[in-house]
Design an enzyme around this catalytic site. Structure first.
Site, short mmCIF file in Angstrom:
data_model
loop_
_atom_site.label_atom_id
_atom_site.label_comp_id
_atom_site.label_asym_id
_atom_site.label_seq_id
_atom_site.Cartn_x
_atom_site.Cartn_y
_atom_site.Cartn_z
N ASP A 66 -6.00 -1.91 5.36
CA ASP A 66 -5.62 -0.57 5.86
C ASP A 66 -6.79 0.21 6.44
O ASP A 66 -6.65 0.89 7.45
CB ASP A 66 -5.00 0.26 4.73
N TYR A 126 7.53 0.93 8.53
CA TYR A 126 7.56 2.39 8.50
C TYR A 126 8.59 2.92 9.50
O TYR A 126 8.95 2.25 10.48
CB TYR A 126 6.18 2.95 8.87
#
Length: 470
Positions: free
Chosen positions: A149, A402
């Site tokens: 990330d 997402y």
């Protein structure tokens, strides 16, 4: 003819040609003067013709003065007014495709960035897709390990909505591994979070220039929405989290004007958890549907007023919309408390329509696959299970990820209300597939006055790539 005579003849001919040329030039000048003197005010010696061309990188003003062009580069005109964004959301009967970037399919043979966390935000003139790159391209050795990330190579970049995140059309926005962006009617504002986990910094850019910063206040991975922030009458609002992802953290609302922070407020939410809010303007307030990464399979709701007062709780609906989650039939719903013990979660969204609510969720209860959007009658205010509409966006045989919200401003649509829109990220590669990389593409949908058929607008890339076979 002797040599002297030849020289005299050639000289005479040359002199004659010179005299003829002079005569022709004199005649040309006389004719031009006579013609111009008879055209009245249509053309005069002081007149100019000015043409402006709005090119991608500059505006050219070309001044034509008879047979002479003067090219002058002038500044791109800026918008004069802030967007209002106090209108209510339009009622949506269904959601129609707005764009699809097909970035991973194109990236198998094109210069496309490895990305995650794409989102869309709109100005009065255009909508743009923002995304967090990994500083590498698909099908390249630097894509190895991009499941991570946070790294110093991650940057926020953008393209016009519908374009793949390619190197030729992408615009740099900020150095960031977490971000948000929105347009106030005049300029783009972006917030990019970068730096070490314990001392991360959020840099606020306005019009492409850094103008303010927010330092980590809890020392535990300062982060923000990964979707559009919200501007109302020139003031822009967004939500940030600092603290653990699996227990109580700290949450703040920020307010900025022209990129400078003019207000902030801590959110008191003991026992609740807020991450990655998806926000939109509605009737002069900012409404957010967020992610509880601690315990709740129901989604936190945050409504922000212009003075930074707020109400916070959970989506009342009796249907869970986070992932992982349990069975719909076993879920009761709560307006105030987290329900469930699944932990983890995924960024999602919802739209209030009066007391009803449109909410998106993965079709799978355990993994990020498939995607559907449901309309729940009275789901904003009551523990209702009354599903009055459902639309499939990605079938459960394909990966999703997402999802988040944005609106089309009235300046763009010429309607009297804000069109609700959402995007769905479709994650490919690690950890679910046998590749060395992780990236995503997206499908974008906007509310319309008609129902839209179910279909699967999935990513469609054929994996593995060549780089994965080496």
């Amino acid at each position: 003819m002797n040599p002297n005579q030849k020289i005299i003849t050639i000289g005479s001919v040359s002199l004659g040609l010179v005299i003829l040329s002079i005569i022709l030039h004199v005649v040309s000048i006389i004719v031009t003067v006579l013609v111009l003197s008879n055209t009245g005010t249509g053309l005069n010696c002081n007149g100019t013709i000015i043409k402006e061309y709005n090119e991608t990188v500059r505006v050219e003003r070309i001044t034509q003065w008879y047979n002479t062009n003067i090219i002058e580069y002038i500044g791109r005109p800026s918008n004069e007014y802030y967007m209002n964004n106090t209108e209510s959301l339009c009622e949506a009967q269904g959601f129609a495709p707005f764009s699809k970037d097909n970035g991973i399919r194109i990236g198998s043979r094109g210069h496309v960035f490895v990305i995650r966390e794409p989102f869309v935000s709109c100005s009065p003139l255009e909508c743009r897709t923002f995304f967090l790159t990994q500083g590498s391209l698909l099908n390249d050795k630097h894509s190895n390990g991009t499941v991570k990330d946070r790294s110093p190579y991650r940057t926020l970049m953008s393209v016009e909505v519908g374009q793949s995140p390619n190197v030729y059309q992408a615009r740099f926005e900020a150095v960031a591994w977490s971000a948000t962006a929105c347009h106030d009617g005049k300029k783009w504002m972006t917030v990019g979070v970068t730096g070490p986990d314990a001392q991360a910094v959020a840099v606020v850019h306005y019009g492409g220039v850094p103008v303010d910063v927010i330092n980590s206040w809890a020392g535990d991975i300062l982060r923000t929405q990964e979707s559009s922030c919200t501007c109302i009458k020139g003031d822009c609002y967004w939500v940030m989290t600092d603290g653990p992802a699996n227990r109580q953290a700290q949450y703040r609302i920020f307010k900025a004007k022209d990129g400078r922070i003019i207000g902030q407020n801590d959110i008191n939410f003991n026992g609740g958890h807020i991450e990655e809010c998806s926000c939109y303007p509605n009737e002069g307030k900012v409404e957010c549907v967020c992610r509880d990464n601690w315990t709740g399979t129901n989604r936190p709701i945050l409504v922000i007023s212009p003075n930074l007062s707020y109400t916070v709780g959970y989506l009342c609906a009796g249907i869970p919309t986070d992932t992982p989650r349990g069975e719909d039939s076993q879920f009761t719903g709560s307006c105030t408390s987290p329900l469930g013990s699944q932990g983890y979660g995924v960024k999602g969204f919802g739209f209030r329509q009066g007391n009803d609510v449109w909410v998106g969720r993965t079709i799978s209860k355990t993994s990020r696959s498939g995607f559907e959007i449901l309309k729940i009658k009275n789901g904003w205010t009551q523990n209702s299970k009354d599903q009055i509409q459902k639309q499939v966006i990605v079938d459960n045989l394909n990966w999703s990820g997402y999802s988040g919200s944005f609106t089309l401003p009235v300046e763009l649509t010429k309607k009297g209300c804000l069109v609700p829109c959402f995007w769905v990220e479709m994650i490919r590669g690690k950890p679910e597939e046998v590749t060395i990389w992780t990236s995503s593409s997206s499908i974008v949908m906007c509310g319309v006055d008609n129902k839209v058929a179910n279909w699967s607008w999935h990513d469609g890339a054929i994996l593995p790539f060549d780089i994965d076979k080496m």
